[in-house]
Design a protein around this motif. Structure first.
Motif, mmCIF file in Angstrom:
data_model
loop_
_atom_site.group_PDB
_atom_site.id
_atom_site.type_symbol
_atom_site.label_atom_id
_atom_site.label_comp_id
_atom_site.label_asym_id
_atom_site.label_seq_id
_atom_site.Cartn_x
_atom_site.Cartn_y
_atom_site.Cartn_z
ATOM 1 N N VAL A 1 0.864 -1.181 0.000
ATOM 2 C CA VAL A 1 0.000 0.000 0.000
ATOM 3 C C VAL A 1 0.897 1.226 0.000
ATOM 4 C CG1 VAL A 1 -1.700 1.333 1.285
ATOM 5 C CG2 VAL A 1 -1.949 -1.154 1.094
ATOM 6 N N THR A 2 0.743 2.054 -1.018
ATOM 7 C CA THR A 2 1.490 3.297 -1.117
ATOM 8 C C THR A 2 0.566 4.445 -0.727
ATOM 9 O OG1 THR A 2 2.875 2.403 -2.879
ATOM 10 C CG2 THR A 2 2.827 4.793 -2.630
ATOM 11 N N LEU A 3 0.939 5.136 0.329
ATOM 12 C CA LEU A 3 0.107 6.212 0.860
ATOM 13 C C LEU A 3 0.752 7.560 0.587
ATOM 14 C CD1 LEU A 3 -0.911 4.832 4.387
ATOM 15 C CD2 LEU A 3 -2.286 4.816 2.299
ATOM 16 N N GLU A 4 -0.057 8.487 0.085
ATOM 17 C CA GLU A 4 0.276 9.907 0.128
ATOM 18 C C GLU A 4 -0.341 10.413 1.429
ATOM 19 O OE1 GLU A 4 1.749 12.008 -2.144
ATOM 20 O OE2 GLU A 4 2.054 10.673 -3.860
ATOM 21 N N LEU A 5 0.500 10.896 2.342
ATOM 22 C CA LEU A 5 -0.011 11.203 3.668
ATOM 23 C C LEU A 5 0.699 12.398 4.274
ATOM 24 C CD1 LEU A 5 2.384 10.172 5.736
ATOM 25 C CD2 LEU A 5 1.359 7.946 5.366
ATOM 26 N N ALA A 6 0.117 12.894 5.341
ATOM 27 C CA ALA A 6 0.731 13.906 6.195
ATOM 28 C C ALA A 6 0.332 13.606 7.629
ATOM 29 C CB ALA A 6 0.295 15.313 5.797
ATOM 30 N N ARG B 1 3.795 18.265 6.364
ATOM 31 C CA ARG B 1 4.401 18.012 5.061
ATOM 32 C C ARG B 1 3.825 16.744 4.449
ATOM 33 N NH1 ARG B 1 10.898 16.986 3.910
ATOM 34 N NH2 ARG B 1 10.675 16.384 1.704
ATOM 35 N N ARG B 2 3.668 16.752 3.156
ATOM 36 C CA ARG B 2 3.127 15.589 2.443
ATOM 37 C C ARG B 2 4.269 14.637 2.074
ATOM 38 N NH1 ARG B 2 -1.341 15.834 -2.418
ATOM 39 N NH2 ARG B 2 -0.984 13.756 -3.331
ATOM 40 N N TYR B 3 4.057 13.362 2.360
ATOM 41 C CA TYR B 3 5.042 12.327 2.043
ATOM 42 C C TYR B 3 4.372 11.217 1.230
ATOM 43 C CZ TYR B 3 7.839 14.375 5.843
ATOM 44 O OH TYR B 3 8.552 15.220 6.644
ATOM 45 N N ARG B 4 5.199 10.529 0.474
ATOM 46 C CA ARG B 4 4.749 9.326 -0.228
ATOM 47 C C ARG B 4 5.530 8.147 0.341
ATOM 48 N NH1 ARG B 4 1.986 8.050 -4.875
ATOM 49 N NH2 ARG B 4 2.588 6.126 -5.977
ATOM 50 N N VAL B 5 4.841 7.210 0.953
ATOM 51 C CA VAL B 5 5.508 6.083 1.602
ATOM 52 C C VAL B 5 4.852 4.780 1.168
ATOM 53 C CG1 VAL B 5 6.213 7.436 3.613
ATOM 54 C CG2 VAL B 5 4.036 6.218 3.652
ATOM 55 N N ALA B 6 5.680 3.748 1.070
ATOM 56 C CA ALA B 6 5.194 2.411 0.719
ATOM 57 C C ALA B 6 5.234 1.528 1.959
ATOM 58 C CB ALA B 6 6.044 1.806 -0.394
ATOM 59 N N ILE B 7 4.115 0.888 2.254
ATOM 60 C CA ILE B 7 4.023 -0.047 3.385
ATOM 61 C C ILE B 7 3.861 -1.442 2.813
ATOM 62 C CG2 ILE B 7 2.754 -0.728 5.457
ATOM 63 C CD1 ILE B 7 2.302 2.776 4.135
ATOM 64 N N ARG B 8 4.861 -2.263 3.033
ATOM 65 C CA ARG B 8 4.827 -3.643 2.539
ATOM 66 C C ARG B 8 4.152 -4.520 3.582
ATOM 67 N NH1 ARG B 8 7.095 -6.556 -1.482
ATOM 68 N NH2 ARG B 8 8.133 -4.670 -2.240
ATOM 69 N N LEU B 9 3.083 -5.192 3.178
ATOM 70 C CA LEU B 9 2.352 -6.074 4.081
ATOM 71 C C LEU B 9 2.985 -7.457 4.075
ATOM 72 C CD1 LEU B 9 0.441 -3.652 3.556
ATOM 73 C CD2 LEU B 9 -1.474 -5.259 3.624
ATOM 74 N N ASN B 10 2.626 -8.268 5.063
ATOM 75 C CA ASN B 10 3.172 -9.620 5.151
ATOM 76 C C ASN B 10 2.809 -10.430 3.917
ATOM 77 O OD1 ASN B 10 4.218 -9.139 7.683
ATOM 78 N ND2 ASN B 10 2.523 -10.090 8.776
ATOM 79 N N VAL C 1 -4.725 11.173 4.920
ATOM 80 C CA VAL C 1 -4.458 10.359 3.739
ATOM 81 C C VAL C 1 -5.040 11.074 2.529
ATOM 82 C CG1 VAL C 1 -4.916 8.169 2.580
ATOM 83 C CG2 VAL C 1 -4.391 8.191 5.031
ATOM 84 N N PHE C 2 -4.224 11.226 1.497
ATOM 85 C CA PHE C 2 -4.667 11.863 0.265
ATOM 86 C C PHE C 2 -5.251 10.779 -0.646
ATOM 87 C CE2 PHE C 2 -1.585 14.647 2.147
ATOM 88 C CZ PHE C 2 -2.084 15.923 1.917
ATOM 89 N N THR C 3 -6.555 10.817 -0.789
ATOM 90 C CA THR C 3 -7.243 9.812 -1.593
ATOM 91 C C THR C 3 -7.105 10.135 -3.073
ATOM 92 O OG1 THR C 3 -9.334 11.021 -1.458
ATOM 93 C CG2 THR C 3 -8.886 9.386 0.258
ATOM 94 N N GLY C 4 -7.285 9.100 -3.881
ATOM 95 C CA GLY C 4 -7.087 9.258 -5.311
ATOM 96 C C GLY C 4 -5.631 9.165 -5.708
ATOM 97 N N ALA C 5 -4.719 9.514 -4.782
ATOM 98 C CA ALA C 5 -3.278 9.438 -5.036
ATOM 99 C C ALA C 5 -2.648 8.231 -4.347
ATOM 100 C CB ALA C 5 -2.597 10.712 -4.567
#
Length: 677
Positions: free
Chosen positions: A420-425, A472-481, A516-520
């Motif tokens: 799951v890749t989240l655009e978040l702040a 600040r807005r970040y783009r992060v990838a969360i790798r699930l099990n 969480v920035f939806t759509g992105a």
């Protein structure tokens, strides 16, 4: 399960054999071998761990090593230095000394008249770890290993940290290790010097959770013993075995991708347990599978095991969430390569209140998760007990941001790691994010398929974390099990995002508002197409084992797993109590053939206020008993962890009794900077 009494070979057992190390220390071993091994040498299989071959693991060792010996092998169960009946002091996990000792032990084994010169190693958890670590040392006689429920990366997948977040398992497992390290050798093996050895262990013992918390990042401490640092160091054959319900399962796909040595993988629906006796099942004839592996690599028998697909996994299917499942629905599947070129990534977008195959116009949604989000998450790694697996996720979903797909029009199967890749702040410099992938049935029940956690200060890696810039807005990838799972037609996929997950991970020091920035933001699933060859996979044989040591249960611990909410102060207390040992399910049992009564109980308590993370507190109480007519030992251990904004506080009390009188008492009160945790 079939208990085998008649074997191809008659078996002889040596209760204790001393194996000398290069520095003169002696390690204690229990050995099973064919009766005629002195005249007809056989390969040897070594299992090497600190969990006391004389008593604590006797009931599991006997069926395994007797079975191997009955099929023409010498089974050696060796106590790590400073544990069980071995000499010396155990100062920490997986030290270089431990590997040196294993190399010495293998050399000693190969020099015995009953050994053919070929050696294998087998182990689950600790002994699975050191099987990999010793393989990387390349002792010439070590031809193959079976590593179960272990890891190639001690920081990424062990009981200490996950995604840069501090696991409460660091305290619970570390406290169990602390208590184990205080146990005495058996006088019937060690002789008159047993008490001096015991007192030395007590004096040198220390609360290990505090040791590990002094290394919150992936530094050299964790790189040591992590074979992922140099996969090419392993040249012997590796069979990696584990279960989707185990906390260490991600290591198996990494090993299959990274190793250049001969390799094979088997992943079932199992927890932290042997596949022949694991719950949930299906349970398989794992002992037979192990003998096939040893026959191929240690006896040069071309039995076809290496002609089979190298990756075999249980494709899980929906089951209504419940505290206990005897079996998990599904089927066996296989892949001929890993990573598999057949598996294709497929994307969905986190839109407002939905999970869509196309992005909507970008928007933003906000959440401050209650501190009790995660109470239905189960244990970091379960053992198959009632309630240690995740329950219906709806209570946790209600405290999270959720994104639901439309009901699926056809079956969708995945094998690998969802991302799951989240655009978040966030509004704080330290924050965690937790992502769960759930399967929602038409009746609304929500079952957890996989999950991942990330300390956002580790967004650029685990070696050099960096605080967040609020807003600040970040783009992060969360790798699930990693997981193999079949979403059924008519079911809904759900992505749930939260900033807390108690009591599995320790909370950030302040409540966090997560945007969480939806759509992105998006979900990527490893979609697996059907493989016709799956239908022709050979079936595993039904489980069987060798005879078990005679034992008599004396007391039973009524297992408890309770959540209590105090409405006057918004404090939730989560408590578990059980035997935690391997004495046939009893809290106190007598092992008949050595006339020894052993017992172990543990109570775990996790408390937190619904809205204040600094109220988090975890506590453990353990009691261990050894009793013979002329020998009575009791060890009591209490540990606790709490924190303020700047520091963790680790408290511990260790008491040892002989014949009802206290002979040792020590207290610890340690402060550890929490840094970016």
């Amino acid at each position: 399960m079939k208990i085998v009494e008649e074997f191809p070979e008659s078996v002889r057992v040596f209760e204790n054999v001393w194996i000398p190390m290069r520095d003169g220390v002696r390690l204690a071993a229990r050995i099973w071998m064919p009766s005629d091994a002195g005249e007809a040498p056989v390969p040897a299989i070594l299992e090497y761990m600190p969990y006391r071959k004389r008593d604590f693991t006797r009931l599991r060792d006997e069926p395994l090593h007797h079975y191997f010996a009955g099929h023409g092998y010498a089974g050696i169960r060796l106590d790590v230095r400073g544990t069980g009946d071995s000499d010396g002091i155990l100062r920490d996990e997986y030290l270089e000394q431990e590997q040196d000792d294993a190399v010495d032990a293998i050399e000693w084994i190969t020099n015995q008249s009953w050994c053919s010169g070929n050696v294998g190693m087998i182990g689950l958890s600790w002994s699975g770890f050191n099987s990999l670590q010793v393989a990387a040392r390349r002792p010439p006689a070590l031809k193959a290993i079976i590593t179960m429920c272990s890891t190639d990366d001690r920081y990424a997948d062990d009981a200490h940290y996950k995604g840069g977040c501090l696991l409460n398992e660091n305290l619970t497992w570390g406290s169990a290790f602390f208590s184990l390290n205080a146990c005495p050798p058996d006088p019937e093996v060690s002789g008159e010097g047993w008490r001096d050895k015991w007192l030395q262990r007590l004096e040198k013992n220390r609360p290990f959770p505090a040791v590990w918390m002094q290394h919150p990042n992936r530094d050299d401490y964790w790189k040591h013993g992590s074979v992922c640092e140099d996969y090419d160091a392993i040249e012997c054959a590796v069979y990696a075995v584990g279960g989707w319900a185990d906390g260490y399962v991600n290591a198996i796909p990494r090993l299959m991708a990274g190793l250049n040595a001969p390799k094979k993988a088997l992943i079932g629906p199992w927890p932290h347990a042997f596949p022949h006796a694991a719950t949930p099942g299906p349970r398989i004839g794992f002992f037979q599978e192990a003998v096939r592996w040893w026959d191929y690599w240690l006896k040069d028998e071309d039995n076809g095991i290496m002609d089979e697909p190298p990756v075999r996994a249980w494709m899980e299917e929906w089951v209504p969430p419940a505290p206990f499942h005897d079996e998990r629905p599904g089927r066996w599947v296989a892949e001929d390569d890993w990573p598999s070129p057949r598996i294709e990534p497929r994307h969905w977008y986190l839109n407002v209140l939905s999970l869509g195959e196309h992005p909507d116009i970008e928007d933003r949604v906000r959440l401050i998760s209650p501190q009790t989000t995660g109470l239905r998450g189960g244990d970091f790694y379960g053992f198959g007990a009632d309630g240690d697996a995740p329950l219906d996720q709806r209570p946790d979903d209600g405290k999270s941001l959720v994104f639901d797909s439309d009901p699926l029009l056809e079956t969708l199967e995945i094998l690998g790691s969802p991302v799951v890749t989240l655009e978040l702040a966030v509004d704080r410099p330290v924050a965690n994010v937790i992502v769960r992938l759930n399967d929602v049935a038409p009746d609304g029940a929500s079952g957890r398929v996989s999950f991942g956690v990330l300390n956002l200060t580790h967004r650029n890696g685990h070696e050099h974390p960096e605080p967040l810039e609020p807003g600040r807005r970040y783009r992060v990838a969360i790798r699930l099990n990693d997981i193999a799972y079949s979403f059924a037609r008519g079911h809904t996929m759900r992505v749930a995002v939260s900033s807390t997950y108690w009591p599995m991970i320790w909370p950030a020091p302040e409540p966090v508002e997560l945007t969480v920035f939806t759509g992105a933001s998006q979900l990527e699933l490893p979609v697996r197409p059907p493989r016709p060859g799956d239908e022709d996979l050979p079936a595993f044989e039904p489980p069987e084992r060798g005879p078990r040591a005679d034992h008599t249960p004396l007391e039973w611990a009524e297992a408890q797993r309770m959540i209590e909410l105090d409405l006057t102060n918004e404090e939730t207390v989560y408590t578990t109590f059980g035997d935690g040992g391997d004495f046939g399910g009893a809290a106190l049992a007598r092992i008949e053939d050595i006339d020894l009564t052993v017992g172990y109980t543990v109570r775990k308590t996790f408390r937190i206020n619904e809205y204040e993370p600094l109220t988090a507190r975890a506590e453990l109480e353990q009691k261990t008993i050894f009793r013979r007519a002329d020998w009575r030992i009791r060890i009591e251990c209490r540990t606790a962890l709490s924190a303020d904004r700047e520091n963790f506080r680790m408290e511990a009390v260790l008491e040892a009794y002989e014949g009802g009188e206290i002979i040792f008492h020590r207290e610890w009160d340690e402060v550890i900077p929490r840094g970016l945790l």
